[in-house]
Scaffold this motif. Structure first.
Motif, PDB file in Angstrom:
ATOM      1  N   PRO A  57       0.730  -1.239  -0.014  1.00 33.78           N
ATOM      2  CA  PRO A  57       0.239  -0.233   0.167  1.00 33.78           C
ATOM      3  C   PRO A  57       0.916   1.202  -0.408  1.00 33.78           C
ATOM      4  CG  PRO A  57      -0.666  -1.470   1.431  1.00 33.78           C
ATOM      5  CD  PRO A  57       0.631  -1.695   0.968  1.00 33.78           C
ATOM      6  N   LYS A  58       0.501   1.951  -0.594  1.00 29.60           N
ATOM      7  CA  LYS A  58       1.056   3.102  -1.552  1.00 29.60           C
ATOM      8  C   LYS A  58       1.025   4.042   0.542  1.00 29.60           C
ATOM      9  CE  LYS A  58       1.952   7.914  -3.807  1.00 29.60           C
ATOM     10  NZ  LYS A  58       2.720   8.130  -2.651  1.00 29.60           N
ATOM     11  N   GLU A  59       0.520   4.131   0.964  1.00 30.03           N
ATOM     12  CA  GLU A  59       0.950   4.908   2.883  1.00 30.03           C
ATOM     13  C   GLU A  59       1.549   4.540   2.938  1.00 30.03           C
ATOM     14  OE1 GLU A  59      -2.219   6.312   6.101  1.00 30.03           O
ATOM     15  OE2 GLU A  59      -2.629   5.486   4.454  1.00 30.03           O
ATOM     16  N   GLU A  60       1.048   2.624   3.573  1.00 31.19           N
ATOM     17  CA  GLU A  60       3.190   2.518   3.986  1.00 31.19           C
ATOM     18  C   GLU A  60       3.581   2.036   3.762  1.00 31.19           C
ATOM     19  OE1 GLU A  60       1.384   1.668   6.999  1.00 31.19           O
ATOM     20  OE2 GLU A  60      -0.090   1.813   7.229  1.00 31.19           O
ATOM     21  N   VAL A  61       3.876   1.882   2.190  1.00 26.60           N
ATOM     22  CA  VAL A  61       5.422   2.171   1.549  1.00 26.60           C
ATOM     23  C   VAL A  61       6.243   3.812   1.718  1.00 26.60           C
ATOM     24  CG1 VAL A  61       6.472   1.866  -0.503  1.00 26.60           C
ATOM     25  CG2 VAL A  61       5.516   0.262  -0.136  1.00 26.60           C
ATOM     26  N   ASP A  62       5.739   5.196   1.374  1.00 28.20           N
ATOM     27  CA  ASP A  62       5.569   6.060   2.152  1.00 28.20           C
ATOM     28  C   ASP A  62       6.064   6.242   3.426  1.00 28.20           C
ATOM     29  OD1 ASP A  62       5.126   7.035  -0.639  1.00 28.20           O
ATOM     30  OD2 ASP A  62       3.245   7.799  -0.085  1.00 28.20           O
ATOM     31  N   LYS A  63       5.712   5.611   4.272  1.00 31.08           N
ATOM     32  CA  LYS A  63       6.427   6.145   5.726  1.00 31.08           C
ATOM     33  C   LYS A  63       7.813   5.127   6.036  1.00 31.08           C
ATOM     34  CE  LYS A  63       1.244   5.153   7.626  1.00 31.08           C
ATOM     35  NZ  LYS A  63       0.458   4.809   8.457  1.00 31.08           N
ATOM     36  N   LEU A  64       7.851   4.179   5.160  1.00 31.89           N
ATOM     37  CA  LEU A  64       9.027   3.117   5.918  1.00 31.89           C
ATOM     38  C   LEU A  64       9.908   3.821   4.980  1.00 31.89           C
ATOM     39  CD1 LEU A  64       9.934   0.075   6.378  1.00 31.89           C
ATOM     40  CD2 LEU A  64       6.994   0.589   6.348  1.00 31.89           C
ATOM     41  N   ILE A  65       9.784   4.098   3.515  1.00 26.34           N
ATOM     42  CA  ILE A  65      11.097   4.966   3.084  1.00 26.34           C
ATOM     43  C   ILE A  65      11.295   6.628   3.626  1.00 26.34           C
ATOM     44  CG2 ILE A  65      11.566   6.622   0.964  1.00 26.34           C
ATOM     45  CD1 ILE A  65      11.459   3.288   0.463  1.00 26.34           C
ATOM     46  N   ALA A  66      10.191   6.995   4.524  1.00 23.28           N
ATOM     47  CA  ALA A  66      10.541   8.080   5.470  1.00 23.28           C
ATOM     48  C   ALA A  66      11.392   7.607   6.522  1.00 23.28           C
ATOM     49  CB  ALA A  66       8.953   9.263   6.184  1.00 23.28           C
ATOM     50  N   TRP A  67      11.050   6.591   6.945  1.00 26.06           N
ATOM     51  CA  TRP A  67      12.590   5.961   8.523  1.00 26.06           C
ATOM     52  C   TRP A  67      13.316   5.700   8.145  1.00 26.06           C
ATOM     53  CZ3 TRP A  67      13.970   1.442   9.302  1.00 26.06           C
ATOM     54  CH2 TRP A  67      14.000   0.358  10.474  1.00 26.06           C
ATOM     55  N   LEU A  68      14.329   4.933   6.842  1.00 29.87           N
ATOM     56  CA  LEU A  68      14.880   4.740   5.674  1.00 29.87           C
ATOM     57  C   LEU A  68      15.755   5.936   5.243  1.00 29.87           C
ATOM     58  CD1 LEU A  68      14.011   1.306   3.813  1.00 29.87           C
ATOM     59  CD2 LEU A  68      15.207   1.787   5.832  1.00 29.87           C
ATOM     60  N   SER A  69      14.616   6.821   5.080  1.00 33.67           N
ATOM     61  CA  SER A  69      15.292   8.270   4.766  1.00 33.67           C
ATOM     62  C   SER A  69      16.253   9.191   6.100  1.00 33.67           C
ATOM     63  CB  SER A  69      14.353   8.890   4.446  1.00 33.67           C
ATOM     64  OG  SER A  69      14.978   8.828   2.720  1.00 33.67           O
ATOM     65  N   SER A  70      15.861   8.984   7.125  1.00 32.99           N
ATOM     66  CA  SER A  70      16.232   9.527   8.250  1.00 32.99           C
ATOM     67  C   SER A  70      16.230   9.410   9.574  1.00 32.99           C
ATOM     68  CB  SER A  70      14.518  10.960   8.122  1.00 32.99           C
ATOM     69  OG  SER A  70      13.454   9.940   8.629  1.00 32.99           O
ATOM     70  N   GLU A  71      15.917   8.550   9.603  1.00 33.76           N
ATOM     71  CA  GLU A  71      15.691   7.565  11.114  1.00 33.76           C
ATOM     72  C   GLU A  71      16.486   6.189  11.259  1.00 33.76           C
ATOM     73  OE1 GLU A  71      12.611   6.437  15.274  1.00 33.76           O
ATOM     74  OE2 GLU A  71      11.946   7.263  13.382  1.00 33.76           O
ATOM     75  N   GLY A  72      15.929   4.971  10.777  1.00 33.59           N
ATOM     76  CA  GLY A  72      16.661   3.700  11.020  1.00 33.59           C
ATOM     77  C   GLY A  72      16.596   3.197  12.369  1.00 33.59           C
ATOM     78  N   SER A  73      16.999   2.243  11.803  1.00 32.82           N
ATOM     79  CA  SER A  73      17.799   1.469  12.881  1.00 32.82           C
ATOM     80  C   SER A  73      18.531   2.740  14.007  1.00 32.82           C
ATOM     81  CB  SER A  73      18.029   0.177  13.374  1.00 32.82           C
ATOM     82  OG  SER A  73      17.748  -0.183  12.456  1.00 32.82           O
ATOM     83  N   PRO A  74      18.577   1.642  16.030  1.00 27.63           N
ATOM     84  CA  PRO A  74      19.273   2.727  16.520  1.00 27.63           C
ATOM     85  C   PRO A  74      20.950   2.635  16.294  1.00 27.63           C
ATOM     86  CG  PRO A  74      18.024   1.469  17.632  1.00 27.63           C
ATOM     87  CD  PRO A  74      17.640   1.244  16.470  1.00 27.63           C
ATOM     88  N   GLY A  75      21.749   3.610  16.430  1.00 23.48           N
ATOM     89  CA  GLY A  75      22.941   3.842  15.473  1.00 23.48           C
ATOM     90  C   GLY A  75      22.750   4.168  14.026  1.00 23.48           C
TER      91      GLY A  75
END
Length: 101
Positions: A57-75
């Motif tokens: 779903p576009k909405e969920e993919v967009d959220k994951l890309i936003a997370w991968l672009s700025s936050e990601g895993s700790p460290g």
């Protein structure tokens, strides 16, 4: 869980740059995608990046890309996340979200 609106299924390839390997980013990406109903795969590349494909779903993919672009895993120290080969799908090509080696 209802049937997803097929007009909103998207597919894309992604590559995350920065200090991203060895910090559980592939595992956390898999876990988040699985929870969000996104299928595809993720793996460490020989170039020190993390690469993968997402479909869902576009909405969920967009959220994951936003997370991968700025936050990601700790460290993680993420420089950027490039997205390529973006398109719409009528059905998913994958059954689940996997870590590849």
């Amino acid at each position: 869980m209802g049937i997803p609106d097929i007009r909103l299924l998207v597919t894309l390839d992604f590559e995350v740059y920065g200090h991203v390997q060895g910090l559980n980013l592939t595992k956390d990406t898999r876990d988040r995608c699985t929870k969000a109903g996104i299928t595809g795969w993720v793996k460490n590349s020989k170039q020190g990046t993390i690469v993968g494909k997402m479909q869902g779903p576009k909405e969920e993919v967009d959220k994951l890309i936003a997370w991968l672009s700025s936050e990601g895993s700790p460290g993680c120290q993420i420089d950027r996340c490039d997205v390529r080969n973006v398109g719409n799908l009528s059905r998913l090509d994958y059954k689940d979200f996997a870590i590849r080696f």
